[in-house]
Design a protein around this motif. Sequence first.
Motif, mmCIF file in Angstrom:
data_model
loop_
_atom_site.group_PDB
_atom_site.id
_atom_site.type_symbol
_atom_site.label_atom_id
_atom_site.label_comp_id
_atom_site.label_asym_id
_atom_site.label_seq_id
_atom_site.Cartn_x
_atom_site.Cartn_y
_atom_site.Cartn_z
ATOM 1 N N VAL A 126 67.981 23.016 14.686
ATOM 2 C CA VAL A 126 68.402 23.437 13.546
ATOM 3 C C VAL A 126 69.246 22.166 12.844
ATOM 4 C CG1 VAL A 126 70.328 24.686 12.343
ATOM 5 C CG2 VAL A 126 68.301 25.980 13.847
ATOM 6 N N THR A 180 65.632 27.323 8.030
ATOM 7 C CA THR A 180 66.898 28.168 8.090
ATOM 8 C C THR A 180 67.452 28.725 6.971
ATOM 9 O OG1 THR A 180 68.258 26.355 7.913
ATOM 10 C CG2 THR A 180 67.388 26.541 10.010
ATOM 11 N N VAL A 205 66.212 31.846 11.439
ATOM 12 C CA VAL A 205 65.361 30.841 11.580
ATOM 13 C C VAL A 205 63.943 30.979 11.022
ATOM 14 C CG1 VAL A 205 66.891 29.335 13.090
ATOM 15 C CG2 VAL A 205 64.953 30.782 13.964
#
Length: 143
Positions: free
Chosen positions: A15, A58, A48
Amino acid sequence: MLAIRPFESGDEAAVIALWRRCELVQPQNDPAKDIARKARVRPDLFRVGVADGRIVGTVMIGYEGHRGWINYLAVCPDRRKQGFGRRLMDEAERLLRAEGCPKINLQVRTSNREVLAFYKAIGFLQDDVVSLGRRLEHDDKTA
């Protein structure tokens, strides 16, 4: 195809790499601290998007009972224009509607014309407001 699921702690490195690639990380924001903060407050509102076995999108959603907020909406640059951003926003709106949220707010840097065009295309309007902020905690190690 995009599968949307809740964020898991093992997703953190992917992420943060995505956010850096999308230029969402600013010196005053430590993305690991932002994730840790979200883990303490409504972690169920952090999603996500996964395609071909990797995180490609995301959305971090906030709601305090008055307004919904969108933060860290990101789609990997090589996966844009495939509807992934729209799918992530649809999921955010679905979750916020389920909470009884009447309105979504978000902030976009004025220089980010591509993102402003995206939000306009999906029905967001620019409010006649001035965004103000004050840091209560400084993430930047040089501050």
